[in-house]
Design an enzyme around this catalytic site. Structure first.
Site, mmCIF file in Angstrom:
data_model
loop_
_atom_site.group_PDB
_atom_site.id
_atom_site.type_symbol
_atom_site.label_atom_id
_atom_site.label_comp_id
_atom_site.label_asym_id
_atom_site.label_seq_id
_atom_site.Cartn_x
_atom_site.Cartn_y
_atom_site.Cartn_z
ATOM 1 N N ASP A 32 -1.208 -8.814 -8.949
ATOM 2 C CA ASP A 32 -1.108 -8.125 -7.657
ATOM 3 C C ASP A 32 -0.542 -9.112 -6.642
ATOM 4 O O ASP A 32 -1.109 -10.194 -6.435
ATOM 5 C CB ASP A 32 -2.506 -7.641 -7.203
ATOM 6 C CG ASP A 32 -2.434 -6.642 -6.057
ATOM 7 O OD1 ASP A 32 -3.122 -5.611 -6.119
ATOM 8 O OD2 ASP A 32 -1.671 -6.909 -5.100
ATOM 9 N N ASN A 33 0.570 -8.758 -5.996
ATOM 10 C CA ASN A 33 1.199 -9.718 -5.056
ATOM 11 C C ASN A 33 0.555 -9.669 -3.672
ATOM 12 O O ASN A 33 1.024 -10.286 -2.728
ATOM 13 C CB ASN A 33 2.709 -9.455 -4.956
ATOM 14 C CG ASN A 33 3.017 -8.126 -4.273
ATOM 15 O OD1 ASN A 33 2.098 -7.397 -3.871
ATOM 16 N ND2 ASN A 33 4.300 -7.808 -4.144
ATOM 17 N N LEU A 34 -0.507 -8.872 -3.559
ATOM 18 C CA LEU A 34 -1.334 -8.819 -2.321
ATOM 19 C C LEU A 34 -0.519 -8.368 -1.110
ATOM 20 O O LEU A 34 -0.854 -8.690 0.040
ATOM 21 C CB LEU A 34 -1.997 -10.176 -2.077
ATOM 22 C CG LEU A 34 -2.756 -10.748 -3.299
ATOM 23 C CD1 LEU A 34 -3.307 -12.139 -2.982
ATOM 24 C CD2 LEU A 34 -3.891 -9.791 -3.731
ATOM 25 N N ASN A 36 -0.322 -5.342 -0.145
ATOM 26 C CA ASN A 36 -1.065 -4.286 0.573
ATOM 27 C C ASN A 36 -2.515 -4.268 0.097
ATOM 28 O O ASN A 36 -3.150 -3.226 -0.021
ATOM 29 C CB ASN A 36 -0.390 -2.918 0.315
ATOM 30 C CG ASN A 36 -1.003 -1.825 1.195
ATOM 31 O OD1 ASN A 36 -1.570 -2.104 2.260
ATOM 32 N ND2 ASN A 36 -0.946 -0.594 0.727
ATOM 33 N N ASP A 59 4.759 -11.685 -7.992
ATOM 34 C CA ASP A 59 5.498 -10.455 -7.729
ATOM 35 C C ASP A 59 6.094 -9.946 -9.046
ATOM 36 O O ASP A 59 6.829 -10.666 -9.718
ATOM 37 C CB ASP A 59 6.621 -10.740 -6.713
ATOM 38 C CG ASP A 59 7.232 -9.433 -6.197
ATOM 39 O OD1 ASP A 59 7.719 -9.421 -5.055
ATOM 40 O OD2 ASP A 59 7.176 -8.442 -6.954
ATOM 41 N N SER A 126 2.782 10.582 -9.776
ATOM 42 C CA SER A 126 2.247 11.264 -8.590
ATOM 43 C C SER A 126 2.613 12.728 -8.588
ATOM 44 O O SER A 126 3.663 13.122 -9.096
ATOM 45 C CB SER A 126 2.856 10.597 -7.347
ATOM 46 O OG SER A 126 2.702 11.415 -6.222
ATOM 47 N N TYR A 151 9.811 7.681 -1.912
ATOM 48 C CA TYR A 151 8.628 7.308 -2.703
ATOM 49 C C TYR A 151 8.526 8.251 -3.907
ATOM 50 O O TYR A 151 8.435 7.809 -5.054
ATOM 51 C CB TYR A 151 7.352 7.418 -1.849
ATOM 52 C CG TYR A 151 6.109 7.530 -2.689
ATOM 53 C CD1 TYR A 151 5.518 8.772 -2.917
ATOM 54 C CD2 TYR A 151 5.561 6.416 -3.296
ATOM 55 C CE1 TYR A 151 4.404 8.886 -3.732
ATOM 56 C CE2 TYR A 151 4.450 6.523 -4.116
ATOM 57 C CZ TYR A 151 3.876 7.761 -4.324
ATOM 58 O OH TYR A 151 2.785 7.875 -5.138
ATOM 59 N N LYS A 155 9.023 7.838 -8.268
ATOM 60 C CA LYS A 155 8.095 8.284 -9.310
ATOM 61 C C LYS A 155 8.826 9.187 -10.307
ATOM 62 O O LYS A 155 8.625 9.108 -11.520
ATOM 63 C CB LYS A 155 6.900 9.007 -8.685
ATOM 64 C CG LYS A 155 6.016 8.097 -7.846
ATOM 65 C CD LYS A 155 5.443 6.940 -8.665
ATOM 66 C CE LYS A 155 4.534 6.051 -7.851
ATOM 67 N NZ LYS A 155 3.964 4.911 -8.625
ATOM 68 N N GLY A 299 8.307 15.075 5.465
ATOM 69 C CA GLY A 299 8.007 14.634 4.088
ATOM 70 C C GLY A 299 6.812 15.346 3.500
ATOM 71 O O GLY A 299 6.547 15.262 2.295
HETATM 72 C C1 WQD Z 1 -2.659 14.654 3.173
HETATM 73 C C2 WQD Z 1 -2.592 15.774 4.190
HETATM 74 C C3 WQD Z 1 -1.018 15.384 5.939
HETATM 75 C C4 WQD Z 1 -3.060 12.101 7.923
HETATM 76 C C5 WQD Z 1 -0.528 11.233 -0.849
HETATM 77 C C6 WQD Z 1 -0.361 9.745 -0.872
HETATM 78 C C7 WQD Z 1 0.852 9.354 -1.669
HETATM 79 C C8 WQD Z 1 0.843 10.066 -2.971
HETATM 80 C C9 WQD Z 1 0.842 11.562 -2.743
HETATM 81 C C10 WQD Z 1 -0.226 9.362 -4.972
HETATM 82 C C11 WQD Z 1 -1.151 16.073 4.605
HETATM 83 C C12 WQD Z 1 -2.433 15.480 6.488
HETATM 84 C C13 WQD Z 1 -2.767 13.102 7.019
HETATM 85 C C14 WQD Z 1 -3.332 12.436 9.278
HETATM 86 C C15 WQD Z 1 -3.021 14.740 8.746
HETATM 87 N N1 WQD Z 1 -0.332 9.720 -3.697
HETATM 88 N N2 WQD Z 1 -2.752 14.400 7.431
HETATM 89 N N3 WQD Z 1 -3.313 13.744 9.629
HETATM 90 O O1 WQD Z 1 0.908 12.986 2.095
HETATM 91 O O2 WQD Z 1 -0.436 14.225 0.353
HETATM 92 O O3 WQD Z 1 0.402 11.820 0.012
HETATM 93 O O4 WQD Z 1 -0.393 11.836 -2.083
HETATM 94 O O5 WQD Z 1 0.774 9.073 -5.553
HETATM 95 O O6 WQD Z 1 0.783 7.967 -1.901
HETATM 96 O O7 WQD Z 1 -0.212 9.300 0.449
HETATM 97 O O8 WQD Z 1 -1.494 12.328 1.542
HETATM 98 O O9 WQD Z 1 -3.431 11.739 2.920
HETATM 99 O O10 WQD Z 1 -1.083 11.232 3.796
HETATM 100 O O11 WQD Z 1 -1.865 13.583 3.693
HETATM 101 O O12 WQD Z 1 -3.000 15.928 9.100
HETATM 102 O O13 WQD Z 1 -3.607 11.569 10.152
HETATM 103 O O14 WQD Z 1 -3.275 15.354 5.368
HETATM 104 O O15 WQD Z 1 -0.107 16.055 6.799
HETATM 105 O O16 WQD Z 1 -1.032 17.466 4.815
HETATM 106 P P1 WQD Z 1 -0.092 12.953 1.040
HETATM 107 P P2 WQD Z 1 -1.985 12.124 3.039
#
Ligand code: WQD
Length: 339
Positions: A32-34, A36, A59, A126, A151, A155, A299
């Site tokens: 793990d390159n730390l 995050n 890395d 994902s 992202y 995947k 997104g």
């Molecule tokens: C969930 C819902 C936001 C924050 C995640 C991971 C990504 C990948 C796919 C694994 C959405 C809403 C969020 C906030 C909000 N995981 N929200 N207010 O976008 O589904 O993506 O799953 O590979 O790495 O991030 O997850 O938790 O960001 O959002 O309303 O302050 O919560 O709009 O509908 P997301 P999320």
């Protein structure tokens, strides 16, 4: 002892998976390159499992450094490859950083697996590979729509790279695990979601708002075509997700796979809206959350949740925790780490 290389082992899902692996008789090492995460997470894992876990802070995009780790551990039975950049929003603004990091790290993992004869690879994929699909719940055969962000694209591409890799390398068996929304924390509240970068995921944003680290939070859109207007996701407890990895390793080591590239959805099959998730948090914490209804986030897909039948049937795995346990464990973790 069955030794497994966990890349991204200091991260949220990686650290929880190491707990489940060790509890099921495996030994783990981490790369793990730390970028995050913090190495202290493995110290807390050791508190839970009673064994030290070594991290190599190198890395994965550095092939020579990665090869050295493999050379030091010629007895690896498998690799679980978590290490990747994963912010939906950041990937839109930094596509080259995402392609460079996520694809080159996977490429080096494959090169080393081939060179050092490691025959089982589990790839952290994902649900975002499905894009904005109309077909719900999604099964592993649901066709990919256009990736909503770079992202998700990495995947989709990562899965294609593995599919092609195993064609000539028939001794190598691979699984792409399509995670839905990982959340929650180990019940001890000793480990949890603690990204070094500012959290953007819903559940840590909720707990950080509730404890006062943020004044308020925004619900990104309540005008979607869903039961309450907010987005639908399949939230899976991180310990259920962790156990799915252990079950995948056992599945491959026992030769239960039909093909050398298999795909499994890892969700609980239950779609929960953002507002319902907030209500569940308020119920289990007894705290009123300060949030406002705001604009949609670029997104975001409107709704996505899994049909987990294939994983439950073939991996002998089943999710044990729902949204309330997710919120309770996430809140316990937030309270513990803010002491
Ligand atoms: C969930 C819902 C936001 C924050 C995640 C991971 C990504 C990948 C796919 C694994 C959405 C809403 C969020 C906030 C909000 N995981 N929200 N207010 O976008 O589904 O993506 O799953 O590979 O790495 O991030 O997850 O938790 O960001 O959002 O309303 O302050 O919560 O709009 O509908 P997301 P999320």
């Amino acid at each position: 002892m069955k030794k497994v290389l966990v890349t991204g082992g200091c991260g949220f899902i990686g650290s929880h998976t190491i707990v489940d692996l060790v509890n099921n008789g495996f030994e783990a090492i981490s790369i793990d390159n730390l970028s995050n995460s913090e190495e202290s997470a493995l110290g807390r894992v050791a508190e839970i499992v009673g064994k030290k876990v070594k991290n190599y802070a190198i890395d994965l995009c550095d092939l020579e450094a990665t090869r050295k780790v493999f050379a030091e551990h010629p007895d690896l039975v498998g690799i679980i490859h978590f290490a990747a950049l994963k912010s939906v929003g950041d990937s839109v603004s930094q596509p080259l950083r995402y392609f460079d990091n996520n694809l080159n790290s996977l490429l080096n993992v494959m090169k080393c697996a081939k060179e050092f004869g490691v025959e089982n690879i589990i790839f952290s994929s994902s649900c975002s590979v499905y894009g904005n699909t109309e077909v719900l719940p999604v099964t592993e055969d649901t066709p990919f729509q256009e990736a909503e962000c770079p992202y998700a694209r990495t995947k989709q591409m990562g899965e294609q790279m593995l599919r092609d890799f195993v064609v000539p390398n028939k001794n190598i068996k691979t699984i792409a695990l399509r995670y839905f929304n990982p959340a929650g924390a180990h019940e001890s509240a000793i480990i949890g979601e603690a990204a070094s970068n500012k959290a953007t995921n819903l559940v840590p944003v909720i707990t950080e708002t509730a404890i006062g680290k943020r004044n308020s939070m925004t619900v990104f859109g309540n005008d979607y075509d869903t039961r309450d207007g907010s987005c639908v996701r399949d939230y899976i407890h991180v310990m259920d997700l962790a156990n799915a990895h252990t079950k995948c390793l056992e599945f491959l080591m026992n030769g239960k796979n039909d093909a050398n590239f298999e795909v499994f959805n890892v969700g609980i099959g239950d779609g929960v809206t953002v507002l319902e998730a907030i209500n569940a948090f308020e119920k289990v914490s007894g705290k009123k959350l300060n949030y406002e209804l705001g604009d949609r986030r670029a997104g975001d897909v409107v709704a996505i949740y899994a049909n987990p039948e294939k994983s439950m049937k073939m991996l002998n795995w089943s999710p044990k925790r729902g949204i309330e346990e997710i919120m309770k464990s996430a809140w316990d973790w937030e309270l513990a780490r803010t002491k």
